[in-house]
Write a protein that holds these residues in place. Structure first.
Motif, mmCIF file in Angstrom:
data_model
loop_
_atom_site.group_PDB
_atom_site.id
_atom_site.type_symbol
_atom_site.label_atom_id
_atom_site.label_comp_id
_atom_site.label_asym_id
_atom_site.label_seq_id
_atom_site.Cartn_x
_atom_site.Cartn_y
_atom_site.Cartn_z
ATOM 1 N N VAL A 291 11.950 44.943 44.094
ATOM 2 C CA VAL A 291 13.224 44.626 44.742
ATOM 3 C C VAL A 291 14.028 43.696 43.839
ATOM 4 C CG1 VAL A 291 12.302 44.992 47.065
ATOM 5 C CG2 VAL A 291 12.246 42.710 46.061
ATOM 6 N N GLU A 292 15.293 43.542 44.181
ATOM 7 C CA GLU A 292 16.204 42.750 43.351
ATOM 8 C C GLU A 292 16.275 41.278 43.753
ATOM 9 O OE1 GLU A 292 17.854 43.828 40.654
ATOM 10 O OE2 GLU A 292 17.055 45.854 40.859
ATOM 11 N N ASN A 293 15.987 40.975 45.036
ATOM 12 C CA ASN A 293 16.207 39.603 45.507
ATOM 13 C C ASN A 293 15.377 39.305 46.745
ATOM 14 O OD1 ASN A 293 17.677 40.664 47.807
ATOM 15 N ND2 ASN A 293 19.375 41.033 46.404
ATOM 16 N N GLY A 294 15.501 38.082 47.219
ATOM 17 C CA GLY A 294 14.739 37.636 48.377
ATOM 18 C C GLY A 294 15.094 38.356 49.660
ATOM 19 N N VAL A 295 16.353 38.744 49.821
ATOM 20 C CA VAL A 295 16.768 39.466 51.027
ATOM 21 C C VAL A 295 16.066 40.819 51.084
ATOM 22 C CG1 VAL A 295 18.738 40.552 52.202
ATOM 23 C CG2 VAL A 295 18.998 38.288 51.157
ATOM 24 N N GLN A 296 16.061 41.534 49.966
ATOM 25 C CA GLN A 296 15.372 42.826 49.916
ATOM 26 C C GLN A 296 13.864 42.632 50.087
ATOM 27 O OE1 GLN A 296 16.517 44.707 46.248
ATOM 28 N NE2 GLN A 296 18.555 45.246 47.002
ATOM 29 N N ALA A 297 13.317 41.562 49.488
ATOM 30 C CA ALA A 297 11.877 41.288 49.626
ATOM 31 C C ALA A 297 11.525 41.088 51.093
ATOM 32 C CB ALA A 297 11.487 40.061 48.809
ATOM 33 N N GLU B 81 -2.081 40.046 53.656
ATOM 34 C CA GLU B 81 -2.316 41.198 52.788
ATOM 35 C C GLU B 81 -1.082 41.529 51.954
ATOM 36 O OE1 GLU B 81 -5.488 43.710 55.472
ATOM 37 O OE2 GLU B 81 -3.368 43.887 56.010
ATOM 38 N N VAL B 82 -0.049 40.710 52.072
ATOM 39 C CA VAL B 82 1.208 40.931 51.362
ATOM 40 C C VAL B 82 1.394 39.830 50.326
ATOM 41 C CG1 VAL B 82 3.700 41.201 51.588
ATOM 42 C CG2 VAL B 82 2.200 42.063 53.396
ATOM 43 N N TYR B 83 1.690 40.243 49.097
ATOM 44 C CA TYR B 83 1.848 39.322 47.973
ATOM 45 C C TYR B 83 3.224 39.514 47.358
ATOM 46 C CZ TYR B 83 -3.211 39.150 48.415
ATOM 47 O OH TYR B 83 -4.480 39.002 48.901
ATOM 48 N N LEU B 84 3.760 38.436 46.834
ATOM 49 C CA LEU B 84 5.068 38.475 46.208
ATOM 50 C C LEU B 84 4.969 37.806 44.846
ATOM 51 C CD1 LEU B 84 8.403 37.819 47.893
ATOM 52 C CD2 LEU B 84 7.846 36.580 45.819
ATOM 53 N N LEU B 85 5.517 38.454 43.821
ATOM 54 C CA LEU B 85 5.506 37.886 42.466
ATOM 55 C C LEU B 85 6.899 37.977 41.855
ATOM 56 C CD1 LEU B 85 2.266 39.580 41.095
ATOM 57 C CD2 LEU B 85 2.541 37.164 41.638
ATOM 58 N N GLU C 25 6.603 30.957 49.736
ATOM 59 C CA GLU C 25 6.608 30.014 50.857
ATOM 60 C C GLU C 25 7.637 30.404 51.914
ATOM 61 O OE1 GLU C 25 7.159 26.125 49.125
ATOM 62 O OE2 GLU C 25 5.154 26.134 48.238
ATOM 63 N N ALA C 26 8.845 30.752 51.483
ATOM 64 C CA ALA C 26 9.917 31.067 52.428
ATOM 65 C C ALA C 26 9.611 32.318 53.242
ATOM 66 C CB ALA C 26 11.239 31.235 51.680
ATOM 67 N N LEU C 27 8.980 33.301 52.601
ATOM 68 C CA LEU C 27 8.720 34.574 53.272
ATOM 69 C C LEU C 27 7.301 34.669 53.818
ATOM 70 C CD1 LEU C 27 10.642 36.886 50.786
ATOM 71 C CD2 LEU C 27 11.428 35.998 52.993
ATOM 72 N N GLU C 28 6.556 33.565 53.687
ATOM 73 C CA GLU C 28 5.213 33.449 54.247
ATOM 74 C C GLU C 28 4.290 34.584 53.807
ATOM 75 O OE1 GLU C 28 5.787 33.133 58.463
ATOM 76 O OE2 GLU C 28 6.766 31.197 58.293
ATOM 77 N N THR C 29 4.300 34.862 52.490
ATOM 78 C CA THR C 29 3.374 35.849 51.948
ATOM 79 C C THR C 29 2.177 35.132 51.350
ATOM 80 O OG1 THR C 29 4.552 35.877 49.834
ATOM 81 C CG2 THR C 29 5.173 37.548 51.464
#
Length: 108
Positions: free
Chosen positions: A7-13, A29-33, A45-49
Motif C-alpha cells: 500500500v501507499e500510506n497509513g490510510v490504505q494500510a 497475525e497481521v504485520y506491517l513494515l 502502534e497506531a494500527l495495532e498490528t
C-alpha cells in the motif's frame, strides 16, 4: 496461509488490515513494515498490528539485525514470516519506494 498487500500510506494500510480482520485473521497475525524504522514503528502502534520479533525471527536473527543494513533487516523479517527469498527481495524493493507492506499470516 499468507496474504501480502503493498500500500501507499497509513490510510490504505488501515483499510487492508480491516479487510484481513474481516477475513478471519487476528490482529496478532497481521504485520506491517515500512522502510523507515520510525514510520514502521508509528504505523504498527497506531494500527495495532504485530511487531516482527523473537517468536517470528528467533533470537539469532533478531540480534543479527542490529548489525544489518535496513534492507537486509527488512528482507530477514519478511522471510521470517514465511515468504521466499525472492519474494522478500521483491517486497523490499517496494519498501525502498516508500510503500508499506501489510502481511497477514496464519500457521497451518
Amino acid at each position: 496461509m499468507k496474504n501480502v498487500r503493498v500500500v501507499e500510506n497509513g490510510v490504505q494500510a488501515k483499510e487492508v488490515i480491516e479487510q484481513f480482520l474481516n477475513r478471519g485473521y487476528k490482529r496478532d497475525e497481521v504485520y506491517l513494515l515500512a522502510h523507515d524504522k520510525n514510520r514502521s514503528k508509528d504505523l504498527t502502534e497506531a494500527l495495532e498490528t504485530n511487531d516482527v520479533g523473537v517468536s517470528e525471527q528467533g533470537v539469532f536473527d533478531l540480534m543479527a539485525n542490529i548489525f544489518r543494513s535496513r534492507g537486509d533487516e527488512l528482507r530477514s523479517k519478511i522471510h521470517s514470516l514465511g515468504l521466499s527469498d525472492t519474494e522478500a527481495q521483491q517486497y523490499e524493493r517496494e519498501l525502498d519506494q516508500g510503500r508499506v507492506l501489510v502481511i497477514a499470516t496464519k500457521a497451518g
